[in-house]
Design a protein around this motif. Structure first.
Motif, PDB file in Angstrom:
ATOM      1  N   CYS A  96      -5.316   1.946  -4.375  1.00 57.95           N
ATOM      2  CA  CYS A  96      -6.042   1.303  -3.278  1.00 57.95           C
ATOM      3  C   CYS A  96      -7.175   0.419  -3.815  1.00 57.95           C
ATOM      4  O   CYS A  96      -7.850   0.763  -4.767  1.00 57.95           O
ATOM      5  N   GLN A  97      -7.359  -0.719  -3.166  1.00 56.43           N
ATOM      6  CA  GLN A  97      -8.421  -1.654  -3.582  1.00 56.43           C
ATOM      7  C   GLN A  97      -9.578  -1.678  -2.593  1.00 56.43           C
ATOM      8  O   GLN A  97     -10.454  -2.521  -2.696  1.00 56.43           O
ATOM      9  N   GLN A  98      -9.584  -0.792  -1.611  1.00 58.01           N
ATOM     10  CA  GLN A  98     -10.653  -0.728  -0.603  1.00 58.01           C
ATOM     11  C   GLN A  98     -10.962  -2.123  -0.049  1.00 58.01           C
ATOM     12  O   GLN A  98     -12.063  -2.654  -0.203  1.00 58.01           O
ATOM     13  N   CYS A  99      -9.941  -2.651   0.624  1.00 61.17           N
ATOM     14  CA  CYS A  99      -9.964  -4.060   1.037  1.00 61.17           C
ATOM     15  C   CYS A  99     -10.958  -4.358   2.147  1.00 61.17           C
ATOM     16  O   CYS A  99     -11.236  -3.512   2.988  1.00 61.17           O
ATOM     17  N   VAL A 113       3.100  -8.227   4.809  1.00 57.42           N
ATOM     18  CA  VAL A 113       2.471  -7.335   5.791  1.00 57.42           C
ATOM     19  C   VAL A 113       1.269  -8.018   6.436  1.00 57.42           C
ATOM     20  O   VAL A 113       0.430  -8.596   5.737  1.00 57.42           O
ATOM     21  N   ARG A 166      -0.565  -8.503   1.255  1.00 58.00           N
ATOM     22  CA  ARG A 166      -0.926  -8.199   2.641  1.00 58.00           C
ATOM     23  C   ARG A 166      -2.003  -9.175   3.091  1.00 58.00           C
ATOM     24  O   ARG A 166      -2.735  -9.752   2.292  1.00 58.00           O
ATOM     25  N   ASN A 218      -4.550   8.996   0.625  1.00 56.46           N
ATOM     26  CA  ASN A 218      -5.281   8.034  -0.209  1.00 56.46           C
ATOM     27  C   ASN A 218      -6.765   8.418  -0.195  1.00 56.46           C
ATOM     28  O   ASN A 218      -7.440   8.198   0.803  1.00 56.46           O
ATOM     29  N   LEU A 267      -2.840  -7.025  -3.780  1.00 57.60           N
ATOM     30  CA  LEU A 267      -3.992  -6.126  -3.884  1.00 57.60           C
ATOM     31  C   LEU A 267      -4.737  -6.436  -5.174  1.00 57.60           C
ATOM     32  O   LEU A 267      -4.144  -6.526  -6.235  1.00 57.60           O
ATOM     33  N   MET A 297      -1.708   8.095  -2.983  1.00 53.17           N
ATOM     34  CA  MET A 297      -1.904   6.690  -3.330  1.00 53.17           C
ATOM     35  C   MET A 297      -3.041   6.622  -4.342  1.00 53.17           C
ATOM     36  O   MET A 297      -4.096   7.207  -4.125  1.00 53.17           O
ATOM     37  N   LYS A 356      -0.184   7.086   6.700  1.00 58.54           N
ATOM     38  CA  LYS A 356      -1.002   7.313   5.502  1.00 58.54           C
ATOM     39  C   LYS A 356      -2.368   7.778   5.968  1.00 58.54           C
ATOM     40  O   LYS A 356      -2.892   7.299   6.976  1.00 58.54           O
ATOM     41  N   CYS A 404       0.837  -1.211   0.000  1.00 56.53           N
ATOM     42  CA  CYS A 404       0.000   0.000   0.000  1.00 56.53           C
ATOM     43  C   CYS A 404       0.868   1.256   0.000  1.00 56.53           C
ATOM     44  O   CYS A 404       0.575   2.212  -0.717  1.00 56.53           O
ATOM     45  N   HIS A 430      -5.054  -9.191   6.108  1.00 55.12           N
ATOM     46  CA  HIS A 430      -5.755  -8.555   7.226  1.00 55.12           C
ATOM     47  C   HIS A 430      -6.313  -9.635   8.137  1.00 55.12           C
ATOM     48  O   HIS A 430      -6.901 -10.598   7.652  1.00 55.12           O
ATOM     49  N   CYS A 481       0.982  -3.644  10.438  1.00 47.33           N
ATOM     50  CA  CYS A 481       0.332  -2.447   9.898  1.00 47.33           C
ATOM     51  C   CYS A 481      -1.023  -2.280  10.579  1.00 47.33           C
ATOM     52  O   CYS A 481      -1.678  -3.264  10.937  1.00 47.33           O
ATOM     53  N   THR A 511      -2.331   3.809   9.285  1.00 41.56           N
ATOM     54  CA  THR A 511      -3.288   4.554   8.460  1.00 41.56           C
ATOM     55  C   THR A 511      -4.364   5.146   9.361  1.00 41.56           C
ATOM     56  O   THR A 511      -4.906   4.452  10.216  1.00 41.56           O
TER      57      THR A 511
HETATM   58 FE1  CLF Z   1      -3.996  -3.256   5.177  1.00 40.49          FE
HETATM   59 FE2  CLF Z   1      -4.335  -0.699   5.070  1.00 40.49          FE
HETATM   60 FE3  CLF Z   1      -2.107  -1.697   6.059  1.00 40.49          FE
HETATM   61 FE4  CLF Z   1      -2.608  -1.818   3.491  1.00 40.49          FE
HETATM   62  S1  CLF Z   1      -4.828  -2.082   3.155  1.00 40.49           S
HETATM   63  S2  CLF Z   1      -4.094  -1.951   6.983  1.00 40.49           S
HETATM   64  S3  CLF Z   1      -2.303   0.036   4.656  1.00 40.49           S
HETATM   65  S4  CLF Z   1      -1.881  -3.489   4.773  1.00 40.49           S
HETATM   66 FE5  CLF Z   1      -4.120  -0.832   1.256  1.00 40.49          FE
HETATM   67 FE6  CLF Z   1      -6.386  -2.064   1.237  1.00 40.49          FE
HETATM   68 FE7  CLF Z   1      -6.291   0.406   0.343  1.00 40.49          FE
HETATM   69 FE8  CLF Z   1      -5.985  -0.106   2.908  1.00 40.49          FE
HETATM   70  S5  CLF Z   1      -5.232  -1.346  -0.549  1.00 40.49           S
HETATM   71  S6  CLF Z   1      -7.827  -0.471   1.790  1.00 40.49           S
HETATM   72  S7  CLF Z   1      -4.730   1.231   1.650  1.00 40.49           S
END
Ligand code: CLF
Length: 297
Positions: free
Chosen positions: A269-272, A85, A29, A225, A280, A266, A195, A18, A31, A118, A142
């Motif tokens: 971003c994929q709005q995870c 991550v 990454r 972002n 991503l 940024m 971020k 990210c 989560h 993160c 973030t």
């Molecule tokens: Fe996850 Fe967010 Fe850390 Fe990335 S996501 S906690 S910084 S490791 Fe990344 Fe996903 Fe966008 Fe977030 S693409 S939503 S910015």
């Protein structure tokens, strides 16, 4: 001096998908959805609805205990070599549901010491935990900041819980704003890369985000972002955004272009989801359902 500084920053972001645009092609990454409790209500957030086909912050199929999260991390790490991550991004707030976040990170750091940790937060509880974040070697944080004016904030946040009290309206937004700015300043003092995510809500904060960008630049944010509001009737009843439209891609791009040149932007971003796994945009969370994972740590 600048080259030296750039090289040092590059070392810290080169494998974070990210924080580095290049890295997202090669590094993944994961989560872990260990933090279900939240201390604010956003008008645009509906965490109850979950469809496994959708990618949207605040959504997770299963909430995990720290022990379950560790098991899952070890299983994923053995099968996803790109994993660099581990993040806690809800589905509530990582700094509010702090004990579970800490227990999870301690377990992960013990078993996989070289993996990056993160965290993503709304910032309200953040100032209380900056020292511990630094002690745990968390180098990437973030904060979601959608306003720097409580009048705008009151249209986004109906209530917050702070110091065991519930606040509403402009008072709530004012407290949130102060805590977000304090959190950012404390992180900057500690040298932690921060971020800022901002949700673009047409007619509510779209033009205001230019001011948000200035405030965060002045307080040392590393990256901004801006993400579009995701709001569909199929997501169920939103708290207070009935009839709110999402921004068109051209509107988002125009805002991003206007912000370019200040804080690093940024744009990938994929709005995870709160339980996303993989590169991503190439999400693999369904491969790693907890019932498919060994119970041995
Ligand atoms: Fe996850 Fe967010 Fe850390 Fe990335 S996501 S906690 S910084 S490791 Fe990344 Fe996903 Fe966008 Fe977030 S693409 S939503 S910015």
């Amino acid at each position: 001096v600048t080259d030296d500084k750039d090289a040092r920053i590059w070392e810290r972001i080169k494998d974070h998908p990210c924080f580095s645009e290049q890295a997202h092609h090669y590094f993944a990454r994961m989560h872990v959805a260990v933090a279900p409790a939240c201390n604010i209500q956003c008008n645009y957030c509906n965490r109850k609805y979950d469809c496994t086909n959708e990618s949207r912050p605040g959504v997770a199929s299963v909430k995990l205990t720290p022990d379950q999260a560790l098991r899952k991390v070890l299983a994923v790490a053995s099968k996803v070599p790109e994993l660099s991550v581990i993040g806690v991004a809800g589905p509530g707030d990582a700094c509010y549901d702090w004990r579970k976040t800490v227990a999870t990170f301690e377990g992960v750091a013990r078993e996989i010491p070289d993996i990056k940790l993160c965290i993503s937060t709304n910032g309200l509880a953040l100032p209380d935990h900056v020292d511990e974040l630094a002690d745990m070697n968390i180098d990437h944080v973030t904060i979601t900041i959608n306003m720097v004016d409580p009048e705008v904030g009151a249209k986004i946040y109906p209530w917050i819980i702070h110091g065991h009290r519930r606040y509403t309206g402009i008072e709530a937004a004012g407290i949130l704003h102060e805590r977000q700015m304090l959190g950012l300043e404390l992180l900057t003092k500690r040298g932690i890369l921060t971020k800022i995510n901002s949700v673009m809500i047409p007619g509510v904060n779209d033009t205001h985000l230019v001011e948000v960008n200035r405030w965060i630049r002045d307080r040392g944010a590393f990256m901004h972002n801006v993400v579009p509001l995701i709001s569909k009737p199929t997501h169920g009843t939103y708290y207070g955004l009935t009839g709110q439209r999402c921004p068109e891609p051209f509107e988002l791009k125009a805002l991003q272009d206007c912000l370019d040149g200040n804080v690093k932007l940024m744009r990938h971003c994929q709005q995870c989801r709160a339980d996303a796994i993989g590169l991503l945009g190439d999400d693999r969370e369904r491969e790693f359902a907890l019932d498919q994972i060994s119970t041995k740590v």
